[in-house]
Enzyme design. Structure first.
Site, mmCIF file in Angstrom:
data_model
loop_
_atom_site.group_PDB
_atom_site.id
_atom_site.type_symbol
_atom_site.label_atom_id
_atom_site.label_comp_id
_atom_site.label_asym_id
_atom_site.label_seq_id
_atom_site.Cartn_x
_atom_site.Cartn_y
_atom_site.Cartn_z
ATOM 1 N N LYS A 223 10.575 4.364 -5.630
ATOM 2 C CA LYS A 223 9.543 4.937 -4.768
ATOM 3 C C LYS A 223 9.138 3.961 -3.667
ATOM 4 C CE LYS A 223 5.496 4.303 -6.030
ATOM 5 N NZ LYS A 223 4.441 3.272 -5.835
ATOM 6 N N LYS B 279 3.194 -5.503 1.055
ATOM 7 C CA LYS B 279 3.773 -5.218 -0.267
ATOM 8 C C LYS B 279 5.188 -4.642 -0.131
ATOM 9 C CE LYS B 279 4.382 -4.377 -4.644
ATOM 10 N NZ LYS B 279 3.496 -3.548 -5.480
ATOM 11 N N THR C 222 0.959 1.019 -5.072
ATOM 12 C CA THR C 222 1.771 0.826 -3.868
ATOM 13 C C THR C 222 2.052 2.163 -3.210
ATOM 14 O OG1 THR C 222 2.810 -1.123 -4.847
ATOM 15 C CG2 THR C 222 3.917 -0.129 -2.959
#
Length: 290
Positions: free
Chosen positions: A238, A170, A95
């Site tokens: 993150k 995502k 990701t």
């Protein structure tokens, strides 16, 4: 197709294993070489650099932690581009931000390498069982070439659109994942403060309108005090930073995402970044004691 797989962590190891089970010729690399050697015993070829992976592959998949790791895999002295043949397809399943995906695709095009961004959701359970949801951005004709590879690792394969759109979708998913965890933990803390049994709370949440993957999979872990990672807190932190930065660039207010990021910042600052996202309960417990 000969496949290379780079990054054999909690998710990557199981994803690579499922490619082996599907009969693909697989070359694997991991910085901790023992993980690669373990897959070697199951039939994978072990490589000792990303460059060596690319030498033996028509498709290379990365499942690493963050953008700098992807850049290292690709462009270091022993990176993929040092040996990747023209027409190689590189798939980043970790990701990152949509902008990073676009920048990477442009840079790889200079080497004649095709690029897809294809992040996943479903956690360690989905990776093990081959039921991941995979969101793919990039050229549709390239996606169609490798779609059977995705089907060996996931159950719900979604072609989203242009480069970066897989990462964008995502990040939307991660906003829900993070806030769902906040909701579940706050519900549990409230129930416990009122003397309500954990099992009774789970019975209601798992069968009513509050049901979710977080309730089904993570709430029982929280109830047992199991904080081992299906997805690490540091990784969610993150992802939330990417989501918030993306929203900020579009002048989009995301107050819930901002709250979740601050809570996971707190968890990481407590030295719990390597624990599962459900470890957020420890932040709440600390707030109560403060």
């Amino acid at each position: 197709m000969r496949i290379g797989f780079i990054g054999l962590g909690i998710m990557g190891y199981s994803m690579a294993s499922n490619l082996l089970k599907a009969g693909y010729e697989l070359t694997v690399y991991n910085r901790t070489i023992e993980k690669a050697e373990k897959l070697g015993k199951s039939g994978a070829k072990v490589a000792y650099s990303p460059k060596e992976v690319a030498e033996n592959s028509e498709v290379v998949i990365s499942m690493v932690t963050d953008a700098p790791d992807v850049e290292d895999v690709l462009f270091s002295e022993k990176g993929v581009v040092k040996s990747g043949k023209k027409g190689l397809i590189f798939i980043d399943m970790s990701t990152n931000s949509p902008e990073f995906a676009k920048k990477t695709a442009k840079k790889l095009s200079e080497y004649g390498i095709e690029f897809l961004d294809a992040p996943v959701t479903g956690g360690d359970k989905g990776a093990r069982e081959g039921t991941l949801t995979i969101m793919v951005g990039g050229k549709e004709n390239i996606f169609r070439q490798v779609e059977p590879i995705f089907q060996a690792m996931g159950k719900n394969i979604i072609y989203v659109g242009e480069i970066g759109s897989g990462q964008a979708l995502k990040l939307c998913n991660q906003v829900v994942v993070s806030l769902d965890m906040v909701a579940v933990i706050e519900s549990l803390m409230l129930a416990r403060s009122l003397g309500i049994d954990d099992e009774k709370l789970f019975s209601v949440l798992s069968t009513g309108a509050g049901n979710s993957f977080t309730v089904q999979y993570y709430l029982p872990k929280i109830m047992k005090g199991d904080l081992e990672p299906g997805f690490k807190a540091a990784h969610l932190k993150k992802d939330l930073k990417y989501a918030l930065d993306t929203g900020t660039s579009a002048s989009l207010p995301l107050p819930g995402t901002s709250l979740a990021l601050q809570l996971y910042n707190s968890m990481v600052s407590l030295g719990m970044g390597e624990k599962g996202t459900q470890g957020l309960i420890k932040v709440y417990e600390k707030l109560i004691k403060t």
